[in-house]
Design a protein around this motif. Structure first.
Motif, mmCIF file in Angstrom:
data_model
loop_
_atom_site.group_PDB
_atom_site.id
_atom_site.type_symbol
_atom_site.label_atom_id
_atom_site.label_comp_id
_atom_site.label_asym_id
_atom_site.label_seq_id
_atom_site.Cartn_x
_atom_site.Cartn_y
_atom_site.Cartn_z
ATOM 1 N N ALA A 61 50.062 38.399 66.178
ATOM 2 C CA ALA A 61 49.726 37.127 65.328
ATOM 3 C C ALA A 61 49.092 37.344 64.242
ATOM 4 C CB ALA A 61 48.852 36.195 65.968
ATOM 5 N N ILE A 62 48.102 38.465 63.904
ATOM 6 C CA ILE A 62 47.562 38.875 62.859
ATOM 7 C C ILE A 62 48.785 39.571 62.052
ATOM 8 C CG2 ILE A 62 46.021 40.445 61.535
ATOM 9 C CD1 ILE A 62 44.301 40.256 64.120
ATOM 10 N N VAL A 63 49.441 40.434 62.347
ATOM 11 C CA VAL A 63 50.462 41.226 61.558
ATOM 12 C C VAL A 63 51.618 39.916 61.498
ATOM 13 C CG1 VAL A 63 52.438 42.627 61.840
ATOM 14 C CG2 VAL A 63 50.400 43.299 62.779
ATOM 15 N N GLY A 64 52.000 38.994 62.140
ATOM 16 C CA GLY A 64 52.882 37.960 61.903
ATOM 17 C C GLY A 64 52.455 37.138 60.667
ATOM 18 N N THR A 65 50.914 37.013 60.688
ATOM 19 C CA THR A 65 50.531 35.917 59.563
ATOM 20 C C THR A 65 50.473 36.848 58.226
ATOM 21 O OG1 THR A 65 49.102 34.704 60.998
ATOM 22 C CG2 THR A 65 48.369 34.922 58.668
ATOM 23 N N VAL A 66 50.190 38.156 58.415
ATOM 24 C CA VAL A 66 50.149 38.944 57.011
ATOM 25 C C VAL A 66 51.505 38.947 56.333
ATOM 26 C CG1 VAL A 66 49.641 41.266 56.030
ATOM 27 C CG2 VAL A 66 48.018 40.039 57.556
ATOM 28 N N TYR A 67 52.635 39.478 57.433
ATOM 29 C CA TYR A 67 53.893 39.368 57.072
ATOM 30 C C TYR A 67 54.349 38.326 56.128
ATOM 31 C CZ TYR A 67 54.863 44.012 59.339
ATOM 32 O OH TYR A 67 54.559 45.203 59.381
ATOM 33 N N THR A 139 60.276 28.878 53.704
ATOM 34 C CA THR A 139 59.762 27.474 53.888
ATOM 35 C C THR A 139 58.262 27.402 53.216
ATOM 36 O OG1 THR A 139 61.117 27.204 55.995
ATOM 37 C CG2 THR A 139 59.176 25.757 55.570
ATOM 38 N N LEU A 140 57.599 28.507 53.435
ATOM 39 C CA LEU A 140 56.151 28.272 52.728
ATOM 40 C C LEU A 140 56.092 28.733 51.290
ATOM 41 C CD1 LEU A 140 53.847 30.527 55.276
ATOM 42 C CD2 LEU A 140 54.179 28.142 54.882
ATOM 43 N N ALA A 141 57.270 29.242 50.914
ATOM 44 C CA ALA A 141 57.693 29.452 49.531
ATOM 45 C C ALA A 141 57.886 28.149 49.003
ATOM 46 C CB ALA A 141 58.416 30.571 49.263
ATOM 47 N N ALA A 202 48.464 29.989 54.388
ATOM 48 C CA ALA A 202 48.095 30.619 55.701
ATOM 49 C C ALA A 202 47.551 29.876 56.928
ATOM 50 C CB ALA A 202 47.062 31.753 55.302
ATOM 51 N N GLY A 203 47.105 28.850 56.395
ATOM 52 C CA GLY A 203 46.579 27.996 57.623
ATOM 53 C C GLY A 203 47.442 26.926 58.160
ATOM 54 N N GLU A 204 48.622 26.934 57.448
ATOM 55 C CA GLU A 204 49.459 25.542 57.636
ATOM 56 C C GLU A 204 50.068 25.953 59.114
ATOM 57 O OE1 GLU A 204 50.283 22.940 56.710
ATOM 58 O OE2 GLU A 204 49.123 22.788 54.765
ATOM 59 N N THR A 205 50.282 25.028 59.694
ATOM 60 C CA THR A 205 50.856 25.106 61.233
ATOM 61 C C THR A 205 52.492 24.471 61.165
ATOM 62 O OG1 THR A 205 48.805 24.944 61.973
ATOM 63 C CG2 THR A 205 50.554 25.265 63.600
ATOM 64 N N ALA A 206 52.477 23.049 60.504
ATOM 65 C CA ALA A 206 53.721 22.692 60.946
ATOM 66 C C ALA A 206 54.919 23.360 60.334
ATOM 67 C CB ALA A 206 53.530 21.353 60.192
#
Lengths: 284, 253
Positions: A61-67, A139-141, A202-206
């Motif tokens: 999950a850490i790696v996923g978030t950082v990527y 999407t986050l972009a 980084a903190g967004e879930t939806a």
């Protein structure tokens, strides 16, 4: 006398609300830190989860978030800065440009679930990227672009007009002027604003829930087309979906603390970066 | 003896959007002399100055009619090479505006964008420009220092040196000393005196004494119109127009 009294009461209330806000934030932070530290260990940070996260760590999950954050940065930063340069330096300032700018500001306020659905429709399904780091980053972009554009425009506007005039008057072209005497002074502000925006993402879930996040995938991704676990979603699962939710408080708090540290780390990088560049190009 | 003319305008009108700022300006400015543009605030003298290097172009919605020639070449056309024009016509602004870079970088910026890459050539040009601007002796040991650490007067001379470094023929100065103390002002004025043999200088000023001290010719603008133009001596001693007289004697302005 009466005026003075009113003023004192007013100031008292303003001070009280300030303290209240700080106290609430402090409470949340302290709660997470105090209850999260026991859950932190080298094993927690460096191994994959077992038994749906009840045991083991959160490395994937850490790696996923950082990527995901790096992907977002790589996609959103150049696009955002380029749009801001166009909007504030080249576009003819008129009604159309104004609508575009207002539209961008409005986009910044669109709920993140809407961006999530948009990403699901466009990237995951239509472009067939599947649920993947690529779809999630895109999407986050999209979600952070409006904030990045607005922050970058502000940074460009902060460069005094006199620098541009001086450069143009020496026979520099508009692009030379921007390249040598506008961008160098505004890039720090752009980067800082962008990092803050992405830190918030980084903190967004939806959005990631619909486009990238794996419910349980205890291995590291091998390409941008892989699904990954991500911290906010993992936290949500541990806290509400897990059959042993009440028994794994240490894992939940540990995950929350790591997410918090990653976001704060991003913000710290932004602050340090800005401070370094402020010194280099100071004009007021 | 007929003077060599550098800049000639014929029936020049200038507009900011709907608002007309200059009306039928026809003037002939001689080469290698100092011409002062005077007049009350908003009279169009700065606008006129900025017509000469097309700096008004950066404001949306501006346009001009009429003819402006430099050495016989019209510079008002849409397809004029602004880079080449502004290389010939340098400008110094009211508020000194050095870049937040080193002294050397400030001077070398212009030559660099015009294609000079040789380090020695650049160094020589930086020294020459700073010397011309009477700043070399004060800064020669600290060319790497930030330009913004210089005093106000030094910064303005740096801006003059920066403009000279691209080797212009004409130097436009928009109230170059209005933000400076008397001592720094004197240095700038002396500098103008030294430069005029080599450059055609057009200076906008609010300071009557300054116009009288530094210029050979004076043009008086009022409400967007050129009221009177002639030798500075004449304008200040026996102006032909009543309004010019009222202005130069301080009755309004």
């Amino acid at each position: 006398m009466k005026k003075l009294f009113t003023e004192r009461v007013g100031i008292f209330f303003m001070r009280a609300t300030t303290y209240l806000v700080v106290a609430v934030i402090g409470w949340i932070l302290l709660d997470i830190i105090i209850k999260g530290i026991p859950g932190l260990s080298w094993e927690f940070l460096s191994t994959a989860p077992r038994r749906s996260g009840a045991e083991g760590g959160i490395l994937p999950a850490i790696v996923g978030t950082v990527y995901l954050l790096l992907g977002t940065l790589i996609i959103a930063l150049p696009l955002g800065i380029a749009s801001a340069i166009y909007l504030s330096e080249y576009a003819q300032q008129g009604r159309f440009t104004n609508y575009v700018k207002r539209g961008i500001i409005t986009l910044a306020g669109v709920p993140s679930i809407v961006f999530g659905l948009f990403g699901l429709g466009l990237f995951v399904i239509y472009l067939n990227f599947g649920a993947s780091i690529l779809s999630g980053s895109l999407t986050l972009a999209c979600m952070t672009l409006p904030t990045i554009i607005v922050a970058s425009e502000e940074a460009l506007k902060a460069v005094p007009r006199s620098f541009r005039e001086a450069s143009l008057a020496l026979g520099a072209t508009k692009w030379e002027t921007i390249k040598y005497n506008v961008l160098p002074y505004s890039v720090p502000g752009m980067i800082t604003g962008s990092i803050l925006a992405i830190g918030r993402a980084a903190g967004e879930t939806a959005p990631i829930l619909l486009t990238v996040a794996a419910f349980y995938l205890p291995r590291l991704p091998s390409s941008v087309y892989d699904q990954v676990m991500v911290l906010p979603y993992h936290l949500y699962i541990l806290a509400t979906q897990h059959p042993e939710a009440a028994l794994i408080r240490d894992k939940q708090y540990g995950t929350a603390l790591v997410l918090l540290l990653i976001v704060l780390g991003f913000n710290l990088i932004a602050v340090l970066y800005r401070r370094r560049f402020r010194k280099k190009y100071q004009w007021n | 003896m007929a003077k060599e003319l550098k800049i000639i305008t014929d029936d020049l009108n200038f507009y900011y959007g709907e608002k007309q700022a200059l009306f039928n300006i026809s003037i002939e400015l001689p080469a290698k002399e100092v011409t002062a543009l005077i007049g009350p605030s908003g009279c169009g003298k700065s606008t006129f100055l900025r017509v000469l290097n097309r700096m008004n172009d950066i404001i949306d919605g501006t346009r001009s009619t009429g003819v402006v020639t430099i050495d016989g070449e019209d510079i008002t056309g849409k397809d004029i090479d602004l880079v080449a024009l502004r290389k010939r016509v340098g400008m110094v602004f009211q508020k000194s505006n050095p870049f937040p870079k080193s002294i050397f970088e400030n001077i070398a910026y212009g030559p660099k964008i015009h294609g000079m890459t040789d380090k020695e050539e650049l160094s020589a040009l930086v020294e020459k420009s700073l010397t011309q601007a009477a700043l070399w002796d004060e800064v020669k040991d600290r060319l790497g220092d930030k330009a913004l650490n210089l005093s106000g007067g030094q910064q303005q001379r740096l801006c003059i040196a920066r403009a000279l470094a691209v080797e212009p023929e004409i130097l436009l100065m928009d109230e170059p000393a209005s933000a400076l103390d008397p001592k720094a002002t004197t240095r700038i004025e002396n500098l103008i005196g030294e430069l005029k043999g080599e450059y055609t200088i057009i200076i906008v000023t609010h300071n009557m004494q300054q116009a009288a001290r530094v210029s050979d010719n004076t043009a008086f603008f009022y409400e967007g119109r050129l009221i009177e133009f002639g030798l500075t001596k004449g304008i200040f001693t026996k102006p032909a127009n009543k309004r010019t007289e009222d202005y130069v004697t301080g009755r309004f302005g």
